[in-house]
Design a protein around this motif. Structure first.
Motif, PDB file in Angstrom:
ATOM      1  N   TYR A   1      13.851 102.759   9.907  1.00 35.65           N
ATOM      2  CA  TYR A   1      14.532 101.801   9.024  1.00 35.65           C
ATOM      3  C   TYR A   1      13.799 101.679   7.694  1.00 35.65           C
ATOM      4  CZ  TYR A   1      17.086  97.708   7.430  1.00 35.65           C
ATOM      5  OH  TYR A   1      17.865  96.849   6.689  1.00 35.65           O
TER       6      TYR A   1
ATOM      7  N   LEU B   1      31.244  97.889   5.493  1.00 35.79           N
ATOM      8  CA  LEU B   1      29.850  97.775   5.892  1.00 35.79           C
ATOM      9  C   LEU B   1      29.770  98.042   7.397  1.00 35.79           C
ATOM     10  CD1 LEU B   1      26.863  96.927   5.515  1.00 35.79           C
ATOM     11  CD2 LEU B   1      27.610  94.549   5.834  1.00 35.79           C
ATOM     12  N   HIS B   2      28.847  98.917   7.818  1.00 34.14           N
ATOM     13  CA  HIS B   2      28.802  99.358   9.210  1.00 34.14           C
ATOM     14  C   HIS B   2      27.399  99.226   9.795  1.00 34.14           C
ATOM     15  CE1 HIS B   2      32.796 101.138   8.611  1.00 34.14           C
ATOM     16  NE2 HIS B   2      32.317 101.588   7.453  1.00 34.14           N
ATOM     17  N   ALA B   3      27.312  98.567  10.938  1.00 41.71           N
ATOM     18  CA  ALA B   3      26.058  98.510  11.689  1.00 41.71           C
ATOM     19  C   ALA B   3      25.909  99.793  12.492  1.00 41.71           C
ATOM     20  CB  ALA B   3      26.049  97.293  12.607  1.00 41.71           C
ATOM     21  N   LEU B   4      24.702 100.320  12.553  1.00 42.37           N
ATOM     22  CA  LEU B   4      24.469 101.583  13.242  1.00 42.37           C
ATOM     23  C   LEU B   4      24.508 101.414  14.750  1.00 42.37           C
ATOM     24  CD1 LEU B   4      23.734 104.587  13.029  1.00 42.37           C
ATOM     25  CD2 LEU B   4      21.325 103.900  12.891  1.00 42.37           C
ATOM     26  N   ASN B   5      23.817 100.365  15.250  1.00 37.22           N
ATOM     27  CA  ASN B   5      23.750 100.098  16.696  1.00 37.22           C
ATOM     28  C   ASN B   5      23.291 101.339  17.474  1.00 37.22           C
ATOM     29  OD1 ASN B   5      24.607  97.351  16.615  1.00 37.22           O
ATOM     30  ND2 ASN B   5      26.708  98.048  16.276  1.00 37.22           N
TER      31      ASN B   5
ATOM     32  N   SER C   1      25.349 103.052   5.926  1.00 34.96           N
ATOM     33  CA  SER C   1      25.692 101.658   6.235  1.00 34.96           C
ATOM     34  C   SER C   1      26.847 101.138   5.387  1.00 34.96           C
ATOM     35  CB  SER C   1      24.467 100.760   6.044  1.00 34.96           C
ATOM     36  OG  SER C   1      23.453 101.063   6.980  1.00 34.96           O
TER      37      SER C   1
ATOM     38  N   LYS D   1      19.467  98.539  15.057  1.00 35.11           N
ATOM     39  CA  LYS D   1      20.774  97.915  14.901  1.00 35.11           C
ATOM     40  C   LYS D   1      21.414  98.228  13.554  1.00 35.11           C
ATOM     41  CE  LYS D   1      23.150  93.445  15.011  1.00 35.11           C
ATOM     42  NZ  LYS D   1      22.993  91.974  15.171  1.00 35.11           N
ATOM     43  N   GLY D   2      20.658  98.010  12.446  1.00 36.26           N
ATOM     44  CA  GLY D   2      21.256  98.148  11.124  1.00 36.26           C
ATOM     45  C   GLY D   2      22.163  96.963  10.831  1.00 36.26           C
ATOM     46  N   PRO D   3      22.860  96.953   9.697  1.00 36.98           N
ATOM     47  CA  PRO D   3      22.911  98.003   8.684  1.00 36.98           C
ATOM     48  C   PRO D   3      21.717  97.943   7.724  1.00 36.98           C
ATOM     49  CG  PRO D   3      24.310  96.197   8.021  1.00 36.98           C
ATOM     50  CD  PRO D   3      23.771  95.834   9.383  1.00 36.98           C
TER      51      PRO D   3
ATOM     52  N   ASN E   1      20.019  97.290   4.182  1.00 32.98           N
ATOM     53  CA  ASN E   1      20.337  96.297   3.144  1.00 32.98           C
ATOM     54  C   ASN E   1      20.272  96.912   1.747  1.00 32.98           C
ATOM     55  OD1 ASN E   1      17.569  96.684   3.206  1.00 32.98           O
ATOM     56  ND2 ASN E   1      17.060  94.532   2.888  1.00 32.98           N
TER      57      ASN E   1
ATOM     58  N   LEU F   1      21.729 105.145   8.869  1.00 29.47           N
ATOM     59  CA  LEU F   1      21.430 103.971   8.047  1.00 29.47           C
ATOM     60  C   LEU F   1      21.862 104.185   6.601  1.00 29.47           C
ATOM     61  CD1 LEU F   1      17.935 103.093   9.549  1.00 29.47           C
ATOM     62  CD2 LEU F   1      20.012 101.697   9.718  1.00 29.47           C
TER      63      LEU F   1
END
Length: 450
Positions: free
Chosen positions: A109, A191-195, A170, A204-206, A208, A167
């Motif tokens: 990250y 906007l997308h969370a990686l998870n 994101s 988790k993400g996303p 910033n 990431l």
């Protein structure tokens, strides 16, 4: 049809690649922590229309040898590369920046955020050299009891790169509306969370930070081991490698590009950039005199330290420098690819101990070419036109002197032959390297689902 052009990177090793470069009058002796030196070098490379400037890095002091050798070592203090490139991007306009970062000792990250930031700061000129860190003496800097073995490091690296790319995706490219009239700043649907949940990472993400200008900073890799070639075939867009003969370089070129199909990739999506350390003279005699001067600056203790990793645990100070090594071992664990090349060379050529460390002193086993601009251009053209290279990672023996000589003498010769650009083609590093801008994986997935 547009003629294929050489790609050139400047591989910057503080005072230069020769092991005794810091003693040479053509070097900047405090270059490791001299920002003015790096500004000069970056601007010289840009004047020469290089694609990128590259620095290697290690998360620790990787020197091996006795105290006598250590006190003569000129590579123990140097900048962290991402910080350095952020500063240099403000004083250049076109040239790209390749920073080394380790998948073994960094966090995905934080790394994704640093390189995305660098890509924005430089307006699309950032690149990441993916390494797993071969030095086995840095693990204590990170609270570990031992350095992970190569198989585990490369397994982690594959997942690490996957996480970082996720990431960088994101935000979709058009997520930021920034409409003052309506008061809408961005579209949350983009906007997308990686998870991500994997064997080595749970992220988790996303991120910033919005998507980098290049989509992804260019991804490079260095290494010629089986694991290294597989990682490059799967993830890299350029690979740095070390060969000293046309036949070896051709075999590597075919091998690594031949592995790409199983990852759904085309050969032209990976640039193979062997290292070349040019010693340039206006005459051949001048070039050879320059090389002899550099070799004369090597202290024996420093030379022995350079070959010590190939004989772990051995006291090399007892050896006769002008006789062959008492024995040639198998390649030590963890540095197989480079060690195998060096040890096989020692066997084949019957080098003495001194000849072996003098061979390594120039560029650690990379291709050293001593000659006139025409002779150096001839060799580069031969490799480029015969399936051994897409370009070269130029490793100046002494900095800044050797880079100035290459830019002033060799680059014009390559341009006269139509092998190298006369102006930058694009605004980003990807555009100048002829690489595609990757699409956003989340957006592509949504389109395919629709």
């Amino acid at each position: 049809m547009t003629q294929r052009k050489l790609r050139l990177g400047a591989f910057i090793m503080a005072t230069g690649h020769h092991i005794a470069a810091w003693r040479h009058p053509g070097s900047q002796i405090d270059s490791g922590v001299n920002i003015d030196h790096y500004i000069e070098v970056a601007q010289t490379a840009e004047r020469g229309l290089f694609d990128q400037v590259f620095v290697a890095d290690s998360p620790g002091i990787g020197f091996r040898g006795d105290e006598e050798a250590l006190r003569r070592q000129g590579r123990v203090s140097y900048f962290e590369p991402v910080t350095l490139w952020a500063a240099l991007s403000a004083v250049t306009k076109h040239i790209g920046f390749v920073a080394t970062a380790s998948t073994t000792y960094e966090d995905p990250y934080l790394l994704a955020r640093k390189f995305a930031s660098l890509d924005h700061i430089s307006k699309g000129r950032a690149a990441w050299n993916v390494v797993t860190t071969s030095a086995d003496n840095v693990h204590g800097n990170f609270g570990l009891d031992a350095h992970p073995d190569p198989a585990l490091r490369y397994e982690r690296a594959h997942e690490f790169v996957q996480v970082v790319k996720g990431l960088w995706d994101s935000f979709e490219d058009d997520a930021f509306v920034r409409d003052g009239g309506s008061g809408v700043y961005f579209d949350p649907a983009k906007l997308h969370a990686l998870n991500h949940v994997g064997k080595h990472f749970k992220v988790k993400g996303p991120l910033n930070l919005e998507r980098p200008p290049q989509g992804y900073p260019v991804i490079l890799q260095a290494g010629s081991s089986e694991d290294g070639k597989e990682l490059a075939a799967a993830t890299a867009e350029a690979i740095f490698t070390a060969w000293t003969s046309l036949a070896e370089a051709q075999a590597f070129y075919r091998d690594v590009k031949g592995r790409m199909a199983r990852y759904g990739r085309r050969p032209e999506q990976l640039l193979v950039l062997p290292g070349i350390s040019p010693v340039v003279g206006r005459t051949e005699e001048e070039a050879r005199a320059k090389w002899a001067e550099l070799q004369s600056l090597i202290h024996p203790s420093v030379g022995l330290a350079a070959i010590a990793p190939f004989w772990p645990g051995e006291d090399l100070s007892r050896w006769d420098l002008d006789a062959p090594p008492p024995y040639i071992p198998e390649a030590p664990k963890g540095i197989q690819s480079r060690a195998q090349v060096v040890l096989e060379l020692a066997r084949r050529e019957g080098f003495t101990v001194r000849q072996l460390y003098e061979y390594l002193a120039g560029a650690r086993g990379h291709w050293v070419v001593v000659g006139t601009p025409v002779q150096i251009a001839d060799r580069m053209q031969e490799w480029f036109e015969n399936g051994a290279a897409d370009g070269f990672n130029v490793m100046p023996p002494v900095l800044p002197a050797s880079l100035n000589e290459f830019v002033d003498l060799v680059v014009p010769e390559l341009q006269r032959r139509g092998l190298f650009r006369t102006a930058y083609e694009g605004r980003t590093l990807r555009e100048n390297l002829g690489l595609e801008r990757p699409g956003n994986a989340f957006a592509q997935g949504q389109r395919q689902a629709a």
